[in-house]
Design an enzyme around this catalytic site. Sequence first.
Site, PDB file in Angstrom:
ATOM      1  CG  ASP A 288       1.301  -3.203  10.079  1.00 29.07           C
ATOM      2  OD1 ASP A 288       2.313  -2.722   9.274  1.00 29.07           O
ATOM      3  OD2 ASP A 288       0.729  -3.997   9.313  1.00 29.07           O
TER       4      ASP A 288
ATOM      5  CG  ASP B 220       6.375  -7.153   8.376  1.00 23.46           C
ATOM      6  OD1 ASP B 220       7.426  -6.680   8.542  1.00 23.46           O
ATOM      7  OD2 ASP B 220       5.502  -7.436   9.217  1.00 23.46           O
TER       8      ASP B 220
ATOM      9  NE  ARG C  31      -2.184  -4.973   5.795  1.00 19.76           N
ATOM     10  CZ  ARG C  31      -2.690  -5.158   4.128  1.00 19.76           C
ATOM     11  NH1 ARG C  31      -3.505  -6.017   3.941  1.00 19.76           N
ATOM     12  NH2 ARG C  31      -2.306  -4.258   3.285  1.00 19.76           N
TER      13      ARG C  31
ATOM     14  N   GLY D 187       0.672  -1.138   0.098  1.00 17.55           N
ATOM     15  CA  GLY D 187      -0.101   0.052  -0.019  1.00 17.55           C
ATOM     16  C   GLY D 187       1.021   1.143   0.074  1.00 17.55           C
TER      17      GLY D 187
ATOM     18  NE  ARG E 261      14.175  16.385  -2.700  1.00 18.92           N
ATOM     19  CZ  ARG E 261      14.840  16.700  -1.723  1.00 18.92           C
ATOM     20  NH1 ARG E 261      14.871  15.910  -0.847  1.00 18.92           N
ATOM     21  NH2 ARG E 261      15.436  17.815  -1.472  1.00 18.92           N
TER      22      ARG E 261
ATOM     23  CB  THR F  19       3.016   0.454   6.107  1.00 27.23           C
ATOM     24  OG1 THR F  19       1.511   0.222   6.251  1.00 27.23           O
ATOM     25  CG2 THR F  19       3.842  -0.021   7.125  1.00 27.23           C
ATOM     26  CB  ILE F  20      -0.782   4.599   6.574  1.00 25.79           C
ATOM     27  CG1 ILE F  20      -1.790   3.355   6.261  1.00 25.79           C
ATOM     28  CG2 ILE F  20      -0.465   5.539   5.266  1.00 25.79           C
ATOM     29  CD1 ILE F  20      -3.143   3.772   6.136  1.00 25.79           C
ATOM     30  CG  ASP F  21      -1.589  -0.352   8.092  1.00 21.43           C
ATOM     31  OD1 ASP F  21      -2.309   0.604   7.887  1.00 21.43           O
ATOM     32  OD2 ASP F  21      -1.506  -1.426   7.284  1.00 21.43           O
TER      33      ASP F  21
ATOM     34  NE  ARG G 214      -1.135  -4.550   0.011  1.00 25.35           N
ATOM     35  CZ  ARG G 214      -2.181  -3.726  -0.102  1.00 25.35           C
ATOM     36  NH1 ARG G 214      -3.055  -3.644  -0.920  1.00 25.35           N
ATOM     37  NH2 ARG G 214      -2.212  -2.619   0.881  1.00 25.35           N
TER      38      ARG G 214
HETATM   39  O1  F6P Z   1      -1.706  -1.481   4.502  1.00 25.53           O
HETATM   40  C1  F6P Z   1      -2.146  -0.292   4.168  1.00 25.53           C
HETATM   41  C2  F6P Z   1      -3.565  -0.529   4.177  1.00 25.53           C
HETATM   42  O2  F6P Z   1      -4.268   0.798   3.904  1.00 25.53           O
HETATM   43  C3  F6P Z   1      -4.248  -1.027   5.321  1.00 25.53           C
HETATM   44  O3  F6P Z   1      -4.673  -0.187   6.289  1.00 25.53           O
HETATM   45  C4  F6P Z   1      -5.668  -1.456   4.836  1.00 25.53           C
HETATM   46  O4  F6P Z   1      -6.076  -2.449   5.372  1.00 25.53           O
HETATM   47  C5  F6P Z   1      -5.043  -2.007   3.260  1.00 25.53           C
HETATM   48  O5  F6P Z   1      -3.949  -1.155   3.141  1.00 25.53           O
HETATM   49  C6  F6P Z   1      -6.133  -1.616   2.199  1.00 25.53           C
HETATM   50  O6  F6P Z   1      -5.655  -2.196   1.077  1.00 25.53           O
HETATM   51  P1  F6P Z   1      -6.166  -1.826  -0.437  1.00 25.53           P
HETATM   52  O7  F6P Z   1      -5.704  -0.523  -0.806  1.00 25.53           O
HETATM   53  O8  F6P Z   1      -5.490  -2.844  -1.312  1.00 25.53           O
HETATM   54  O9  F6P Z   1      -7.776  -1.776  -0.350  1.00 25.53           O
END
Ligand code: F6P
Length: 319
Positions: A129, A103, A171, A11, A21, A125-127, A72
């Site tokens: 995690d 990950d 997620r 993502g 950059r 990643t924004i998560d 992905r």
């Molecule tokens: O990993 C970033 C994220 O935005 C998660 O928070 C979310 O579960 C997932 O990606 C959404 O994925 P997609 O953009 O494939 O719908």
Amino acid sequence: MKTIAVLTSGGDAPGMNACIRAVVRTACEKGMNIYGINRGYNGLMEDDMFEMDLRTVSDIIDRGGTVLHSARSLNFKTEEGMQAAIETCQRRGIEGIVVIGGDGSFRGARDLSLRGIPCIGVPGTIDNDIACTDYTIGFDTCLNTIMQTVDRVRDTSESHDRCTVVEVMGRSAGYLALEGGIAVGATYIIVPEKPYDLADVIARMKKTLKTGKRHFVIVVAEGIGGVANLAKRIEEETGVECRSTILGHIQRGGSPTVRDRVMASIMGNKAVKLLMDGIGNRVIAVKDDKIVDYDIFEALQMKKSLNDEYYQIAHEISI
Ligand code: F6P
């Protein structure tokens, strides 16, 4: 190392461009050739890339998303996919790759490193995690977006004496919900890492109603889901009119914050310097406010838990 490449995978996250950059500028400054690979590992397998230079990364530090696009890639997990990626590297003379992602992207970087293409992972990643690091590129911008949007939701909740149940991304992790929830003064924060009881949510709201408060915001991590049903139950049990909102992909876009730009720049620079020293198979991480790096194999074994103290405090001050 004379020729390296950079890709973004998984993502997208605000700050990825600032990292690209930094990678490109550092490589150029050190006299290396640098390719930008389009669409993550898909572009690597399909030889979809272009040579980058100082000017191809001008004016991208403030842009959300990723100029290299992201994906992905399921194919990359197959033997044929890996073979195609290695052939691309051999054909182009790519000796090392900076992989910006989460990950899943690091697992790809580990597999490539095992096959003789040294890779450096940069957490994006924004998560937030990723176990080995306290911070990931995009987390801060996303939190600010959550704060700004939920502040707006609160305006209308207040005007109508309502409760709004807001679902935020993450997620299966609750880092965005926890810190976002604290930032908006949520009455309750519901995350996958902590068991929750609807009766407790109701009890808290009823107690708060007695103090004169008439509107509520409840933040729920997407790993819990079911916000529409939750809102219905809360309305039935408390008599407070309830709405639910899923913030969705709005959380992934936007111009990166100062913190994301700075961290992305420092991490991108460090990644190239490791490759330059012939070091691969590492992940850049932030630990106790210091930029460090770990072996990818070790990094992928690490565990991370939600900040219990923050969770506790959030509940203490939300009434
Ligand atoms: O990993 C970033 C994220 O935005 C998660 O928070 C979310 O579960 C997932 O990606 C959404 O994925 P997609 O953009 O494939 O719908």
